[in-house]
Design a protein around this motif. Sequence first.
Motif, PDB file in Angstrom:
ATOM      1  N   VAL A 135       0.848  -1.200   0.000  1.00  0.00           N
ATOM      2  CA  VAL A 135       0.000   0.000   0.000  1.00  0.00           C
ATOM      3  C   VAL A 135       0.879   1.244   0.000  1.00  0.00           C
ATOM      4  N   GLU A 136       0.736   2.059  -1.039  1.00  0.00           N
ATOM      5  CA  GLU A 136       1.486   3.307  -1.135  1.00  0.00           C
ATOM      6  C   GLU A 136       0.682   4.496  -0.621  1.00  0.00           C
ATOM      7  N   GLU A 137      -0.618   4.493  -0.900  1.00  0.00           N
ATOM      8  CA  GLU A 137      -1.442   5.630  -0.489  1.00  0.00           C
ATOM      9  C   GLU A 137      -2.912   5.219  -0.487  1.00  0.00           C
ATOM     10  N   ILE A 138      -3.628   5.690   0.519  1.00  0.00           N
ATOM     11  CA  ILE A 138      -5.087   5.558   0.566  1.00  0.00           C
ATOM     12  C   ILE A 138      -5.647   6.935   0.273  1.00  0.00           C
ATOM     13  N   GLY A 139      -6.148   7.125  -0.956  1.00  0.00           N
ATOM     14  CA  GLY A 139      -6.624   8.429  -1.386  1.00  0.00           C
ATOM     15  C   GLY A 139      -8.096   8.626  -1.110  1.00  0.00           C
TER      16      GLY A 139
END
Length: 271
Positions: A135-139
């Motif tokens: 997971v890199e980012e939860i936008g």
Amino acid sequence: MNVQQIVELLKVNALNYGIKIVGASAIVVVGFWLSRIVTKGIMRTFDKKKVDLTLSKFSSNIIKALLYIVVVLAALDTLEFKTTSLVAIIGAAGLAIGFALQGSLSNFASGVMLIIFRPFKVGEYISAAGESGTVEEIGIFTTTLTTPDNKVIIIPNSKLTDDNISNFSTKEVRRVDMVFGIGYSDDIDRAKQAINQILADNGKILKEPAPDVFVSELADSSVNFSVRSWVKSADYWAVYSKTNETVKKKFDELNISIPFPQTDVHLFQKN
């Protein structure tokens, strides 16, 4: 009103409106620039306060979106566009807009749920919606994963909340499950002793819980050993690949066969 007066009026209006357009454009450019600076400042503050990375990224995205909306409304107001009328129009067309944006609204709501219930965090390795990655980012609307081969996968948040999620990083330790088959003519005790020794010699395999090796199946072409060992989550693939390689080499050294599926065919000649 003669032609000259009309031309003069157009010049005056064009000049006035041109100034307003320039002013609105300046508001948009400067406003967006300031919004990005403010957002970065908030992120730095979150970092200093050691706020969870997942929450800080999601919050900063929300703040940036709100700041952009304020900038756009300010630019419209400079152009003397009646923002109150715009709100009224949006309210009157609310139902149609709701249907048109139902996918986006669903993704936004799902993003909020992901932040509240925390099934995973930034930096964790998950499998969900048919994809796997870190997971890199939860936008606001999507979640970004990076695969082990460095591909970027963007998944709508609603797909994540509507599907099963496997989180491989939540627990500090994981169990490595493996199966090794030997021939029916091979010595079971000798093979089991060899596997146990391989597990004992691997420093990344935990002593507690202790590894377990047992005969799990008398298959069609082989006697199968189930091998279960516990490792730190970060060492999973290193232990998995190393154990496979070492068992193969050890079995070759001890002349223990690793059979492949085969079928015996018997032909009967009838007079």
